[in-house]
Design a protein around this motif. Structure first.
Motif, PDB file in Angstrom:
ATOM      1  N   GLN A  67       0.905  -1.582   0.045  1.00  6.81           N
ATOM      2  CA  GLN A  67       0.079   0.271   0.074  1.00  6.81           C
ATOM      3  C   GLN A  67       0.771   0.770  -0.342  1.00  6.81           C
ATOM      4  O   GLN A  67       0.459   2.156  -1.023  1.00  6.81           O
ATOM      5  CB  GLN A  67      -0.787  -0.020   0.693  1.00  6.81           C
ATOM      6  N   THR A  68       2.230   0.913   0.964  1.00  6.05           N
ATOM      7  CA  THR A  68       2.481   2.401   0.783  1.00  6.05           C
ATOM      8  C   THR A  68       3.809   2.521  -0.610  1.00  6.05           C
ATOM      9  O   THR A  68       3.625   3.704  -1.630  1.00  6.05           O
ATOM     10  CB  THR A  68       3.771   2.293   1.812  1.00  6.05           C
ATOM     11  N   PHE A  72       0.108   3.702  -3.135  1.00  8.77           N
ATOM     12  CA  PHE A  72      -0.257   4.950  -2.600  1.00  8.77           C
ATOM     13  C   PHE A  72       1.022   5.732  -1.781  1.00  8.77           C
ATOM     14  O   PHE A  72       2.152   5.664  -0.656  1.00  8.77           O
ATOM     15  CB  PHE A  72      -1.300   4.837  -1.234  1.00  8.77           C
ATOM     16  N   TYR A 116      -2.181   7.091   1.489  1.00 10.26           N
ATOM     17  CA  TYR A 116      -1.995   6.184   2.710  1.00 10.26           C
ATOM     18  C   TYR A 116      -2.813   7.344   4.234  1.00 10.26           C
ATOM     19  O   TYR A 116      -2.558   6.650   4.757  1.00 10.26           O
ATOM     20  CB  TYR A 116      -0.857   5.995   2.791  1.00 10.26           C
ATOM     21  N   ILE A 125      -6.336   6.553   3.986  1.00 11.74           N
ATOM     22  CA  ILE A 125      -6.754   5.259   5.086  1.00 11.74           C
ATOM     23  C   ILE A 125      -5.476   5.461   7.198  1.00 11.74           C
ATOM     24  O   ILE A 125      -6.498   4.758   7.205  1.00 11.74           O
ATOM     25  CB  ILE A 125      -5.330   4.136   4.042  1.00 11.74           C
ATOM     26  N   THR A 126      -5.310   6.169   7.129  1.00 11.60           N
ATOM     27  CA  THR A 126      -4.815   6.128   8.445  1.00 11.60           C
ATOM     28  C   THR A 126      -6.017   7.028   9.536  1.00 11.60           C
ATOM     29  O   THR A 126      -6.380   6.315  10.510  1.00 11.60           O
ATOM     30  CB  THR A 126      -3.357   6.699   8.619  1.00 11.60           C
ATOM     31  N   VAL A 186      -9.040   4.458  -3.248  1.00 11.22           N
ATOM     32  CA  VAL A 186      -8.909   3.704  -2.058  1.00 11.22           C
ATOM     33  C   VAL A 186      -9.873   3.468  -1.523  1.00 11.22           C
ATOM     34  O   VAL A 186      -9.718   2.174  -0.513  1.00 11.22           O
ATOM     35  CB  VAL A 186      -8.739   5.114  -0.811  1.00 11.22           C
ATOM     36  N   GLY A 219      -0.118  10.189   6.700  1.00 15.60           N
ATOM     37  CA  GLY A 219      -0.246   8.979   6.234  1.00 15.60           C
ATOM     38  C   GLY A 219       1.987   8.756   6.553  1.00 15.60           C
ATOM     39  O   GLY A 219       1.786   7.023   6.997  1.00 15.60           O
ATOM     40  N   GLY A 257       1.881   5.275   8.347  1.00  9.90           N
ATOM     41  CA  GLY A 257       3.276   3.973   7.579  1.00  9.90           C
ATOM     42  C   GLY A 257       3.953   3.461   8.773  1.00  9.90           C
ATOM     43  O   GLY A 257       3.982   2.541   8.715  1.00  9.90           O
ATOM     44  N   TYR A 305       8.974   6.823   3.156  1.00  8.44           N
ATOM     45  CA  TYR A 305       8.103   7.307   4.335  1.00  8.44           C
ATOM     46  C   TYR A 305       9.138   7.106   5.410  1.00  8.44           C
ATOM     47  O   TYR A 305       8.831   7.688   6.686  1.00  8.44           O
ATOM     48  CB  TYR A 305       6.944   6.245   5.185  1.00  8.44           C
TER      49      TYR A 305
END
Length: 498
Positions: free
Chosen positions: A32-33, A36, A43, A46-47, A191, A269, A273, A342
Motif C-alpha cells: 500500500q505504501t 500510495f 495512505y 487510510i490512516t 482508496v 500517511g 505507515g 516514508y
C-alpha cells in the motif's frame, strides 16, 4: 506454575495467530505504501479513516467482551442466556448504528472532511458494525478455550484480505483491468476499493462463525441485560478513553496541522505507515489480553491469584522489552516494510513502542478494579490519559507535526499506568517484583542506547552484527535470571541431566 503454563500455552496460540496474521497483514504495508506514495496523501486517508474505525469498534462493543467473561463465570448466571443476551444486545446496537450512518451519511462525511467521498465513510462504518457483532462469538471461542479455531479464523481472514489487496493493487493494474474485469487503459487505483475489501472480508468472517451465532436462540434476559450494562458502561468510557490514546492523534492531526489538507494527509500517511512497524507491541499485548482475561476471571477465587498476577506482570514486561530491543536492533531491515518515501518518520517507532509497553502494563494493572467491580476507576484513569494526549496534540501538532502525536501517546499511557498502580495498591494491593522489573528496564535502556548508536554510526552489516550480539546478551540475562533452560520442555531434559 501450572496456571502460568496454561496461560503461556494459550498466549502462545493466540500470540502465534496474532503474529502470523499481523505478519501477513504487514505485507499490505509495503504494497500500500508503494502504490500510495507518501506525498500523494491517499495512505493518510487510510490512516485517518481507520482511526475513526478503531474508536467506533469500542463504542459498538461497549465493554461487552470483558462483561461477557465476567458474567459467564459469575455465580447465579446462566451462561447460555448470558451469551444469547450479549449477542442480541450487540446485534441491535450495530444495526441501529448502520441505519443512522445510512440516513445521515452526507453531513457525517462532511464533518470528517470527506464531503466529496461519502462512500469512504459508509463502507468502513458499516464494516465496523459487522466487526462489533462478530467480536462476541469470537469472545465465546475464547471462553470455550478453543484457541485453534479462533486462530484459524483470524489467520484466514487476514489471508483473504491480503490476497484481495494484491489482486487489486498489483495484478489488476498490471493487466490494465478495473475491479469489474473490464480492460481500462486509464485505470487508476482508488482508496475506496481497499475499504470494499474490508467489508467483504468481515462478512466472510461472520459466515465462518455461523455455528457460534446459533447461540442467539437461547433468548434474552432483561434482568441480566441491566446488570451487564451497569457493569459495562464504565468499561465503555474506559475503552473509549483508552482507544483515544491510540487514535485521537490521527483524528485530530488534519484539523491542527499547520498546512494544507493535502500536506496534512501526506504527513499523517508517513506517521501511519511508520507506526505499523511498531505494532509488534500491539500484537504482544493483544495476544496476552486474549488469554489473560478468561484466565484472570477463572482464577479469581483461588488463594494464590495475587502471586500469579504479579509473576504474569513480570514476564509480560520481560518479553515486551525483548521485542522492543529486537525491533530497534533490526530497524535497518524492518524499515523496508514501508516505501522509502516514508523513512523520515522512522524516528517515532521507539517512542510508540515504549508507549505500547506502558499500555500493556496498564492493562495488567486494570484487573484490580475489574475483579472488585470498581470499573468506574478504569474510566477515570483512561480519561485522564486521553485528556493529556488531546492537550499535547492540540498544543504541539502545529509546531512539531507527527512527532507531537508520538510523544502525546507516550505521556498519556504513562499517566494512566502510574495512577492505576497507585490506586491499585490501595484497594487491591499486589506485591509486584518491582526490583526485578527495574533491573530489566535499566538493562534494556542501556542496550537501547547501544543499538541506536550502532544503527547511526556503523555500516548496515556491522550494525546488524553488533545488535544481534546485544540482543543475545539480553536474552542470556533473561535465561540466567528468570528462565532457566532446565525448566523448559524437551531441551530441559538435557540440562537437568547435566
Amino acid at each position: 506454575m501450572a496456571d502460568l503454563k496454561s496461560l503461556a500455552k494459550d498466549t502462545a496460540i493466540y500470540g502465534l495467530s496474532s503474529i502470523v496474521a499481523r505478519f501477513i497483514n504487514y505485507l499490505l504495508v509495503p504494497i500500500q505504501t508503494k502504490r500510495f506514495n507518501a506525498f500523494g496523501g491517499q495512505y493518510g486517508i487510510i490512516t485517518n479513516v481507520y482511526a475513526y474505525v478503531s474508536i467506533l469498534i469500542i463504542l459498538l462493543t461497549y465493554g461487552m467482551e470483558t462483561t461477557f467473561f465476567r458474567f459467564m463465570s459469575k455465580e447465579g448466571e446462566n451462561p447460555q442466556r448470558v451469551y444469547s443476551t450479549t449477542l442480541r444486545m450487540v446485534a441491535t446496537t450495530s444495526l441501529v448504528f448502520a441505519a443512522v450512518i445510512s440516513l445521515f451519511l452526507n453531513p457525517i462525511a462532511a464533518a470528517m472532511g470527506y464531503e466529496d467521498h461519502p462512500e469512504y465513510v459508509w463502507v468502513m462504518f458499516v464494516t465496523v458494525a459487522i466487526d462489533a457483532f462478530v467480536a462476541i462469538p469470537m469472545a465465546y471461542l475464547r471462553y470455550l478455550h478453543k484457541p485453534v479455531k479462533f486462530a484459524s479464523i483470524q489467520v484466514f481472514n487476514i489471508l483473504l484480505t491480503i490476497v484481495l489487496n494484491i489482486l487489486y493493487l498489483i495484478v489488476l493494474p498490471a493487466m490494465r483491468l478495473n475491479p469489474f474485469g473490464i480492460y481500462d487503459e486509464q485505470f487508476t487505483l482508488e482508496v475506496v476499493w481497499v475499504f470494499y475489501i474490508n467489508i467483504f472480508c468481515s462478512l466472510v468472517k461472520m459466515l465462518l462463525l455461523w455455528k457460534e451465532l446459533g447461540g442467539i436462540r437461547f433468548g434474552f434476559d432483561k434482568a441480566a441485560c441491566r446488570r451487564m450494562l451497569s457493569y459495562a458502561w464504565p468499561l465503555l468510557v474506559m475503552g473509549l478513553a483508552g482507544q483515544l490514546n491510540q487514535a485521537a492523534s490521527q483524528i485530530l492531526f488534519p484539523f491542527f496541522y499547520d498546512g494544507t489538507v493535502e500536506e496534512a494527509r501526506a504527513q499523517l500517511g508517513i506517521y501511519g505507515g511508520c507506526i505499523k512497524i511498531a505494532m509488534i507491541m500491539v500484537m504482544i499485548t493483544q495476544a496476552f489480553r486474549y488469554a489473560y482475561e478468561p484466565f484472570v476471571f477463572g482464577k479469581s477465587r483461588d488463594k494464590d491469584q495475587k502471586e500469579t498476577y504479579a509473576q504474569s506482570m513480570k514476564y509480560f514486561i520481560i518479553f515486551t522489552l525483548l521485542a522492543f530491543l529486537t525491533v530497534i536492533g533490526y530497524m535497518d531491515i524492518l524499515r523496508n516494510l514501508v516505501d522509502r518515501s516514508y523513512w523520515e518518520g522512522l524516528r517515532v517507532i521507539p517512542i510508540v513502542m515504549a508507549a505500547e509497553i506502558m499500555f500493556g502494563i496498564f492493562f495488567n494493572l486494570s484487573f484490580w478494579y475489574k475483579l472488585t467491580d470498581r470499573t468506574i476507576w478504569g474510566a477515570w484513569f483512561s480519561g485522564l490519559g486521553a485528556l493529556v494526549l488531546i492537550v499535547i496534540d492540540i498544543l504541539l501538532i502545529p509546531r512539531f507535526s507527527y512527532m507531537a502525536c508520538a510523544w502525546a501517546g507516550f505521556a498519556a499511557y504513562g499517566v494512566s499506568m502510574v495512577v492505576s498502580y497507585v490506586a491499585g495498591q490501595k484497594y487491591y494491593p499486589i506485591r509486584y517484583p518491582l526490583r526485578d522489573i527495574a533491573v530489566y528496564f535499566l538493562l534494556a535502556a542501556v542496550i537501547f542506547c547501544l543499538l541506536t548508536m550502532a544503527n547511526d554510526r556503523l555500516p548496515v552489516w556491522a550494525a546488524l552484527l553488533v545488535n544481534t550480539l546485544l540482543i543475545l546478551l539480553f536474552l542470556a540475562f533473561i535465561i540466567r535470571r528468570d528462565l532457566p533452560l532446565s525448566g523448559l520442555p524437551v531441551i530441559g531434559r538435557y540440562f537437568r541431566k547435566n
